[in-house]
Scaffold this active site. Structure first.
Site, PDB file in Angstrom:
ATOM      1  CB  VAL A   1      -1.142   0.035   1.662  1.00  0.00           C
ATOM      2  CG1 VAL A   1      -2.099   0.968   1.044  1.00  0.00           C
ATOM      3  CG2 VAL A   1      -1.783  -1.312   1.534  1.00  0.00           C
TER       4      VAL A   1
ATOM      5  CD  GLU B   1       6.170  -7.499  -3.163  1.00  0.00           C
ATOM      6  OE1 GLU B   1       5.844  -6.517  -2.625  1.00  0.00           O
ATOM      7  OE2 GLU B   1       5.335  -8.508  -2.335  1.00  0.00           O
TER       8      GLU B   1
ATOM      9  NE  ARG C   1       2.789   1.854  10.790  1.00  0.00           N
ATOM     10  CZ  ARG C   1       3.506   2.927  10.456  1.00  0.00           C
ATOM     11  NH1 ARG C   1       4.627   3.151  10.175  1.00  0.00           N
ATOM     12  NH2 ARG C   1       3.801   3.439  11.925  1.00  0.00           N
TER      13      ARG C   1
ATOM     14  CG  ASP D   1      -1.716   0.832  13.609  1.00  0.00           C
ATOM     15  OD1 ASP D   1      -2.509  -0.085  13.063  1.00  0.00           O
ATOM     16  OD2 ASP D   1      -1.042   1.234  13.074  1.00  0.00           O
TER      17      ASP D   1
ATOM     18  CB  ALA E   1      -6.929   5.216  10.216  1.00  0.00           C
TER      19      ALA E   1
ATOM     20  CG  HIS F   1     -27.732  10.048 -14.720  1.00  0.00           C
ATOM     21  ND1 HIS F   1     -26.979   9.173 -15.499  1.00  0.00           N
ATOM     22  CD2 HIS F   1     -27.891  10.775 -16.170  1.00  0.00           C
ATOM     23  CE1 HIS F   1     -26.518   8.798 -17.064  1.00  0.00           C
ATOM     24  NE2 HIS F   1     -27.173  10.275 -17.343  1.00  0.00           N
TER      25      HIS F   1
HETATM   26  P1  FAD Z   1      -0.907   5.945  15.027  1.00  0.00           P
HETATM   27  O1  FAD Z   1      -1.322   6.191  14.763  1.00  0.00           O
HETATM   28  O2  FAD Z   1       0.683   4.943  15.303  1.00  0.00           O
HETATM   29  O3  FAD Z   1      -0.701   5.834  16.658  1.00  0.00           O
HETATM   30  C1  FAD Z   1       0.642   5.577  18.158  1.00  0.00           C
HETATM   31  C2  FAD Z   1       0.409   7.027  19.084  1.00  0.00           C
HETATM   32  O4  FAD Z   1       0.950   6.529  20.387  1.00  0.00           O
HETATM   33  C3  FAD Z   1       1.631   7.589  18.434  1.00  0.00           C
HETATM   34  O5  FAD Z   1       1.222   9.317  18.432  1.00  0.00           O
HETATM   35  C4  FAD Z   1       2.785   7.570  19.573  1.00  0.00           C
HETATM   36  O6  FAD Z   1       3.926   8.370  19.592  1.00  0.00           O
HETATM   37  C5  FAD Z   1       1.820   7.416  20.396  1.00  0.00           C
HETATM   38  N1  FAD Z   1       2.947   6.185  22.047  1.00  0.00           N
HETATM   39  C6  FAD Z   1       3.310   5.623  21.462  1.00  0.00           C
HETATM   40  N2  FAD Z   1       3.754   4.752  22.653  1.00  0.00           N
HETATM   41  C7  FAD Z   1       3.953   5.359  23.494  1.00  0.00           C
HETATM   42  C8  FAD Z   1       3.918   5.576  25.237  1.00  0.00           C
HETATM   43  N3  FAD Z   1       4.517   4.227  25.443  1.00  0.00           N
HETATM   44  N4  FAD Z   1       3.157   6.673  25.597  1.00  0.00           N
HETATM   45  C9  FAD Z   1       2.606   7.619  24.911  1.00  0.00           C
HETATM   46  N5  FAD Z   1       1.919   7.734  23.187  1.00  0.00           N
HETATM   47  C10 FAD Z   1       2.920   6.973  22.509  1.00  0.00           C
HETATM   48  N6  FAD Z   1      -4.280   4.272   7.130  1.00  0.00           N
HETATM   49  C11 FAD Z   1      -5.849   4.129   6.727  1.00  0.00           C
HETATM   50  O7  FAD Z   1      -7.014   4.151   7.651  1.00  0.00           O
HETATM   51  N7  FAD Z   1      -6.238   4.926   5.668  1.00  0.00           N
HETATM   52  C12 FAD Z   1      -4.676   5.799   5.034  1.00  0.00           C
HETATM   53  O8  FAD Z   1      -4.763   6.371   3.793  1.00  0.00           O
HETATM   54  C13 FAD Z   1      -3.725   5.574   5.736  1.00  0.00           C
HETATM   55  N8  FAD Z   1      -2.809   6.171   5.285  1.00  0.00           N
HETATM   56  C14 FAD Z   1      -1.391   5.502   5.314  1.00  0.00           C
HETATM   57  C15 FAD Z   1       0.042   6.570   5.518  1.00  0.00           C
HETATM   58  C16 FAD Z   1       1.094   6.197   5.709  1.00  0.00           C
HETATM   59  C17 FAD Z   1       2.284   6.832   5.196  1.00  0.00           C
HETATM   60  C18 FAD Z   1       1.415   5.286   6.799  1.00  0.00           C
HETATM   61  C19 FAD Z   1       2.755   5.120   7.225  1.00  0.00           C
HETATM   62  C20 FAD Z   1      -0.233   4.578   7.784  1.00  0.00           C
HETATM   63  C21 FAD Z   1      -1.268   4.346   7.158  1.00  0.00           C
HETATM   64  N9  FAD Z   1      -1.814   4.124   7.003  1.00  0.00           N
HETATM   65  C22 FAD Z   1      -3.616   4.625   6.970  1.00  0.00           C
HETATM   66  C23 FAD Z   1      -1.765   3.438   8.198  1.00  0.00           C
HETATM   67  C24 FAD Z   1      -2.303   4.171   9.870  1.00  0.00           C
HETATM   68  O9  FAD Z   1      -1.568   5.376   9.950  1.00  0.00           O
HETATM   69  C25 FAD Z   1      -2.821   3.021  10.692  1.00  0.00           C
HETATM   70  O10 FAD Z   1      -3.119   2.581  10.642  1.00  0.00           O
HETATM   71  C26 FAD Z   1      -2.739   4.426  12.422  1.00  0.00           C
HETATM   72  O11 FAD Z   1      -2.436   5.575  12.588  1.00  0.00           O
HETATM   73  C27 FAD Z   1      -3.016   3.208  13.891  1.00  0.00           C
HETATM   74  O12 FAD Z   1      -3.922   4.251  14.350  1.00  0.00           O
HETATM   75  P2  FAD Z   1      -2.882   3.703  15.874  1.00  0.00           P
HETATM   76  O13 FAD Z   1      -3.489   4.889  16.396  1.00  0.00           O
HETATM   77  O14 FAD Z   1      -3.138   2.106  15.672  1.00  0.00           O
HETATM   78  O15 FAD Z   1      -1.437   4.283  15.951  1.00  0.00           O
HETATM   79  P1  NAI Z   2       1.525  -3.560   3.310  1.00  0.00           P
HETATM   80  O1  NAI Z   2       1.568  -5.350   4.030  1.00  0.00           O
HETATM   81  O2  NAI Z   2       0.800  -2.976   2.622  1.00  0.00           O
HETATM   82  O3  NAI Z   2       3.087  -4.064   2.306  1.00  0.00           O
HETATM   83  C1  NAI Z   2       3.984  -4.547   2.140  1.00  0.00           C
HETATM   84  C2  NAI Z   2       5.004  -5.056   0.563  1.00  0.00           C
HETATM   85  O4  NAI Z   2       6.685  -5.415   1.220  1.00  0.00           O
HETATM   86  C3  NAI Z   2       4.113  -6.391   0.432  1.00  0.00           C
HETATM   87  O5  NAI Z   2       3.776  -7.023  -0.388  1.00  0.00           O
HETATM   88  C4  NAI Z   2       5.395  -7.176   0.616  1.00  0.00           C
HETATM   89  O6  NAI Z   2       4.957  -8.714  -0.507  1.00  0.00           O
HETATM   90  C5  NAI Z   2       6.778  -6.957   0.780  1.00  0.00           C
HETATM   91  N1  NAI Z   2       7.898  -6.691   1.616  1.00  0.00           N
HETATM   92  C6  NAI Z   2       8.087  -7.651   2.468  1.00  0.00           C
HETATM   93  N2  NAI Z   2       9.620  -8.019   2.782  1.00  0.00           N
HETATM   94  C7  NAI Z   2       9.879  -7.899   1.359  1.00  0.00           C
HETATM   95  C8  NAI Z   2      11.148  -7.817   1.254  1.00  0.00           C
HETATM   96  N3  NAI Z   2      12.171  -7.953   2.073  1.00  0.00           N
HETATM   97  N4  NAI Z   2      11.507  -7.309   0.313  1.00  0.00           N
HETATM   98  C9  NAI Z   2      10.818  -6.948  -0.775  1.00  0.00           C
HETATM   99  N5  NAI Z   2       8.967  -6.695  -0.625  1.00  0.00           N
HETATM  100  C10 NAI Z   2       8.895  -7.131   0.048  1.00  0.00           C
HETATM  101  O7  NAI Z   2       3.230  -2.654   4.189  1.00  0.00           O
HETATM  102  P2  NAI Z   2       3.110  -1.534   3.933  1.00  0.00           P
HETATM  103  O8  NAI Z   2       3.148  -0.517   2.308  1.00  0.00           O
HETATM  104  O9  NAI Z   2       4.531  -1.276   4.537  1.00  0.00           O
HETATM  105  O10 NAI Z   2       2.156  -1.217   4.663  1.00  0.00           O
HETATM  106  C11 NAI Z   2       2.059  -0.512   6.225  1.00  0.00           C
HETATM  107  C12 NAI Z   2       0.703  -0.270   6.511  1.00  0.00           C
HETATM  108  O11 NAI Z   2       0.291   0.760   6.317  1.00  0.00           O
HETATM  109  C13 NAI Z   2      -0.419  -1.200   5.500  1.00  0.00           C
HETATM  110  O12 NAI Z   2      -1.014  -2.092   6.489  1.00  0.00           O
HETATM  111  C14 NAI Z   2      -1.496  -0.713   5.468  1.00  0.00           C
HETATM  112  O13 NAI Z   2      -2.673  -1.348   6.529  1.00  0.00           O
HETATM  113  C15 NAI Z   2      -0.928   0.917   6.417  1.00  0.00           C
HETATM  114  N6  NAI Z   2      -1.359   1.305   5.417  1.00  0.00           N
HETATM  115  C16 NAI Z   2      -2.717   1.923   4.667  1.00  0.00           C
HETATM  116  C17 NAI Z   2      -3.142   2.983   3.216  1.00  0.00           C
HETATM  117  C18 NAI Z   2      -4.342   3.259   3.511  1.00  0.00           C
HETATM  118  O14 NAI Z   2      -5.402   2.279   4.238  1.00  0.00           O
HETATM  119  N7  NAI Z   2      -4.040   3.311   2.506  1.00  0.00           N
HETATM  120  C19 NAI Z   2      -2.107   4.016   3.330  1.00  0.00           C
HETATM  121  C20 NAI Z   2      -0.295   3.555   3.836  1.00  0.00           C
HETATM  122  C21 NAI Z   2      -0.525   2.586   4.640  1.00  0.00           C
END
Ligand code: FAD
Ligand code: NAI
Length: 480
Positions: free
Chosen positions: A192, A212, A281, A321, A329, A453
């Protein structure tokens, strides 16, 4: 050391934690939410990964880069000429930062309005069930609460062969901050993040190569949808190397040489200027649990919970997560609501079967429920209805007539079992399917519903009609 008494203490203010805190406060419980997020400039902000370094900034850049790409490639089709088109990356990144600041500032306001005590700093579950809190100045205190919610999120997985250096080899956060458009960009992992951020930089002019490990492209996506998406991404210029394992990275002064093993094909290599590692992650529990706290983690580091997000310790819950299930999220948010309601003594359930997934590329990919391969494997009899956006007037008007809507319905009951979309605004279209599945609707229910539509949602309507071989604006394939 002070000792305060709360109804709920939440550790982590990402989407899972901050929503749980707000709902707990709405339920009349005195609530504190501790959060340790640190921005690159050392400042604190609520919102976790999602708001600061994930969902929101990535979508901001996806939008900007899409506009730039459309201005370059598509405007001329509309008869619009834009001579001297320029790219001011600094301004683009500043806009993204403004969007993020507005959203994270909004959480602080929501906390205030709901009387949640937002506590910047670090939380730790102590073995006696209390929470140790260290504020940003290093001052410690202990909080007592009726219930504790752990919501500490996740962090990027690092590869031994390509450790992050914060400059040329970066994680997804670093990839949202490049100070110039890399000429050649490598991405490890065509998941993703790889596809979304690879698209951002490809649209801004990078030559992008994704490496990949798996032989199948997007194995979690319906195979027909994944095939169409792959075709579109290749058109954008993404070079996707499947079944390829990164072996080593040579860090030369001017470039990084990626050496990888292709199966079949053997050794291969390519040169890039920057490298994003996006191979998944892992749950984050660093320093969170005092020894003897009684919380169990599984072999992959996720905090073990039941269907109601209860940990092994009765008054402690974990969400988002840091626990099993998709790292999304909205999944964490709903768990937050469920847990806050359970703590308040209400009934609450989470329907894990109906969680939508979206990949925000162009075209977008969105799905909910099971795909064709999963239904086949489970031996569930089903019928397929699909409709191409090429036959949808709105998609044509938008110059986005690629992809399809595909509905899988039970062979005999007609209940919708899965909906898969690749095409324009798939992220918005999927909401109708999610609602339909939440209400256990049949394909016929959508087929009988009037859709405005001309809209993209008519493709959903037509796909539902097509389950029974009755699509009106396309030639029906044989139902069955
Ligand atoms: P987090 O958002 O990681 O929040 C955890 C918080 O806890 C952080 O602020 C951290 O600093 C804090 N924390 C950790 N340990 C401690 C501690 N001991 N004391 C106090 N605070 C602490 N998901 C989607 O659904 N749609 C998307 O479009 C999407 N895009 C993404 C794009 C990217 C580049 C990435 C990396 C992720 C994306 N995700 C997306 C995934 C989404 O960001 C996560 O699933 C979501 O943030 C998880 O929420 P969370 O509250 O579990 O954890
Ligand atoms: P991901 O699990 O989506 O993709 C990781 C990819 O890396 C997989 O296809 C896997 O086969 C490959 N891979 C693993 N080890 C490898 C290696 N050594 N060499 C080459 N390829 C390898 O994880 P990603 O993209 O890092 O995202 C992490 C999480 O964040 C996802 O679980 C996703 O749910 C969340 N996320 C969600 C978004 C959304 O909802 N639009 C946007 C971005 C992140």
């Amino acid at each position: 050391m002070t000792d305060e008494s709360y109804g709920v203490v939440v550790i982590g203010a990402g989407p899972a934690g901050y929503i749980a805190a707000i709902r707990a406060a709405q339920n009349g419980l005195r609530t504190a939410c501790i959060d340790s997020w640190k921005n690159r400039d050392g400042s604190h902000a609520f919102g976790g990964t999602c708001l600061n370094a994930g969902c929101i900034p990535s979508k901001a850049l996806l939008e900007s880069s899409e506009l730039y790409h459309r201005a370059q490639e598509e405007f001329k089709l509309h008869g619009i000429g834009v001579g001297g088109l320029t790219l001011d990356l600094k301004a683009m990144l500043e806009r993204k930062a403004r969007v993020v600041r507005t959203m994270t500032g909004g959480i602080a306001q929501l906390f205030k309005a709901n009387q949640v005590e937002g506590l910047p700093g670090t939380g730790r579950l102590l073995k006696d069930g209390r929470v140790g809190y260290t504020d940003l100045q290093g001052k410690t205190s202990t909080l007592t609460a009726r219930a504790v919610i752990l919501a500490t999120g996740s962090t990027p997985i690092e590869l031994k062969v390509a450790p992050f250096d914060g400059e040329r080899i970066v994680d997804s956060w670093g990839a949202l901050e490049f100070d110039r458009v890399p000429k050649r960009l490598g991405v490890i992992g065509a998941g993703v993040i790889g596809l979304e951020l690879g698209s951002v930089w490809a649209r801004l002019g990078s030559e992008v190569t994704l490496i990949e490990a798996l032989p199948t492209f997007l194995p979690m996506v319906d195979a027909q949808v994944a095939k169409e998406a792959l075709r579109q991404f290749q058109k954008l210029g993404l070079q996707i190397e499947l079944a390829s394992k990164l072996v080593s990275v040579d860090r030369k002064k001017t470039a990084l040489t990626l050496h990888y093993e292709k199966t079949p094909g053997g050794e291969a290599s390519c040169e890039v200027d920057r490298l994003i590692v996006a191979v998944g992650r892992r749950p984050y529990t660093g320093n969170l649990l005092e020894e003897g706290s009684g919380i169990e983690c599984d072999e992959r580091g996720f905090i073990r919970v039941d269907d109601h997000c209860r940990t092994a310790r009765k008054e402690v819950y974990a969400i988002g997560d840091v626990v099993r299930g998709p790292m999304l999220a909205h999944k964490g948010e709903e768990e937050g609501v469920m847990v806050a309601d359970l703590i308040a003594g209400k009934n609450a359930e989470m329907n894990y079967d109906v969680i939508p997934s979206v990949i925000y590329t162009a075209p977008e990919i969105a799905w909910v429920g099971r795909n064709e391969e999963e239904l086949k494997k489970a031996g569930v009899p089903y019928r397929v209805g699909s409709f191409p956006f090429s036959a949808n007037g709105r998609a044509r008007a938008l110059e986005s007539a690629v992809g399809m809507v595909k509905i899988l319905a039970h062979q005999t009951t007609d209940e919708i079992l899965g909906v898969h979309v690749v095409g324009p605004m798939a992220s918005e279209l999927i909401a109708e399917a999610v609602l339909a599945m939440e209400f256990r609707a049949s394909a016929e229910d959508i087929a009988l519903t009037i859709h405005a539509h001309p809209t993209l949602s008519e493709a959903m309507h037509e796909a539902a009609l097509s389950v029974d071989g009755r699509a009106l604006n396309a030639i029906n394939r044989k139902a069955g």
